[in-house]
Design an enzyme around this catalytic site. Sequence first.
Site, short mmCIF file in Angstrom:
data_model
loop_
_atom_site.label_atom_id
_atom_site.label_comp_id
_atom_site.label_asym_id
_atom_site.label_seq_id
_atom_site.Cartn_x
_atom_site.Cartn_y
_atom_site.Cartn_z
N GLU A 1 30.26 28.08 50.95
CA GLU A 1 29.97 29.46 50.57
C GLU A 1 28.51 29.82 50.83
O GLU A 1 28.20 30.94 51.25
CB GLU A 1 30.32 29.69 49.10
N ASP B 1 41.94 27.92 56.99
CA ASP B 1 41.84 29.13 57.81
C ASP B 1 40.61 29.22 58.72
O ASP B 1 40.72 29.31 59.94
CB ASP B 1 41.92 30.37 56.91
N GLU C 1 47.69 36.86 46.19
CA GLU C 1 47.17 35.61 46.74
C GLU C 1 48.28 34.77 47.35
O GLU C 1 48.11 34.19 48.42
CB GLU C 1 46.44 34.83 45.65
N GLU D 1 40.99 40.57 54.69
CA GLU D 1 41.61 40.01 55.89
C GLU D 1 42.54 40.96 56.63
O GLU D 1 42.49 41.07 57.86
CB GLU D 1 42.36 38.72 55.54
#
Length: 568
Positions: free
Chosen positions: A113, A254, A347, A368
């Site tokens: 992150e 991902d 989610e 997304e």
Amino acid sequence: MQLPVLALCALLSAQAAAARPPFTEEQMGSVRQRIKSMFYHAYNSYLDNAFPYDELRPLTCDGQDTWGSFSLTLIDALDTLLVLGNQTEFQRVATLLQDTVNFDIDVNASVFETNIRVVGGLLSAHLLSGRAASELEPGWPCTGPLLRMAEDAARKLLPAFQTPTGMPYGTVNLLRGVSPSETPVTCTAGVGTFILEFATLSRLTGDARFEDAARRALGALWSTRSEIGLVGNHINIQSRKWVAQDAGIGAGVDSYFEYLVKGAILLDDQELLSMFLEYDRSIQNYTRFDDWYLWVQMNKGTVSMPVFQSLEAFWPGLQSLLGKLDSAIRTFQNYYSVWRQFGGLPEFYSIPQGYTVDKREGYPLRPELIESAMYLFRATGDHTYLQFGLDALESIERISKTPCGYASVKDLRDHKLDNRMESFFLAETVKYLYLLFDPAHFLHGGGDGGGGGAWEAGGEGGQCVLGAGGFIFNTEAHPLDPAALYCCTRHARERQEIRDLLLNLSNPPDKAGGQSQPPEPARATPLGQSKSIALKPGERRAAPPLSCPVQPFSARLAVLGQVFPDSS
């Protein structure tokens, strides 16, 4: 499975959207103003109630530290200010961050992150500062205060890569390094999502350590794929053993796939693209079912979880950028049908049941699907994607707006809210919405977008042309300019050639007619070159020269690192 029912819903949605008249320029401009209002409501609420904490808590109108205690939302939102055309506030915040943010703190921070949000955000702001009427240091973009901040933050992450495999730990203490008690288990994306930021740093600064670390991690991860060409969800970075063996394109995996493609474009690296294409063949063979992508056991290919995750919604955009438009459109319609069912993407979504998964009903305002819509609209010109963008804007306004910002949705079934506004809402969700409705923006290679012309001069003596080849977004939607990397790498190479020439002239030949200088020590891998990863053993491929793609590349994912044991 209820695939036929869901396919029918997607078809009806597409037909309904197609029946609407196309958006006019006036309508698109009106939507852009609404998006700006959304941004400033959230941004001003953060400044008024949460700064200098990392994030805003919109239900209680206060702040909290989440990822490291360095005003994360302000760093993440900095380049969005310039995307929206606010040069004055961009300059003010850039100066404020230089004066207030300190990375020499005793804080345990997520390596992943911190890289995508902090390092990526500072690099992007640095590369865009030429469009903000800011005073630039001579030699920009190869130098500058925001670049030094990004380098400082990335240097704090390097101890995490000091492992026998080169794969990094998931957490590092910014002051003390990796704790002896730190778990060696890291999600796949936490290993393979560094090449964009680290290679950018290395090529702007000339310090090869960052790119070398990212490439070593990629090579180690590539070597662990299964016999059928898949990777799992979590791996032990010390032993290379897979702890979670579920393979898919969603949480925990991902952005690894995303960075192989985008790294190939940013660095003009055929090896990275070859790696992705080999993965993609296995993904299509084992995980794709009726344009959905399920989770399977990485060694056997048997379905382990027939679910769709909201993080997977980047995939249609990725497919479109690879030219797979037919598949991308069908997959997008599947995901859009879920959005229309709930007003957002849960989610987790059970494909056989056609409903949410227990304890995974939330929607933290992820970007997304909006991102995929932006790229599909760019690729097709189909106003269906603009209609989705308007649906998303109105849904977020209706469900999650509070007097102090926008709150994550705790449960899409009843639209209960959670007391958190993630920094990616301003960095990604709002940015992608705005860019969807502004196809002439400079980030798309068009108009000025409120940030100056499409071309800039940079480098020593202003000899480089920047911003001419499109921008590549990192997984936090921070745009990077490949032309800047080429510019700084070229200048570094020219300076080195001049130094070598002067050194040779200053050292007289010895009696044997050679030079008296000692043998040159072994050097690290030169910038722009790397050992082959995807080629056969013994084969080497020289890196081709950098180029500037006409079409910008993007896909964004925030990885939560979910572990899926066999009992799931």
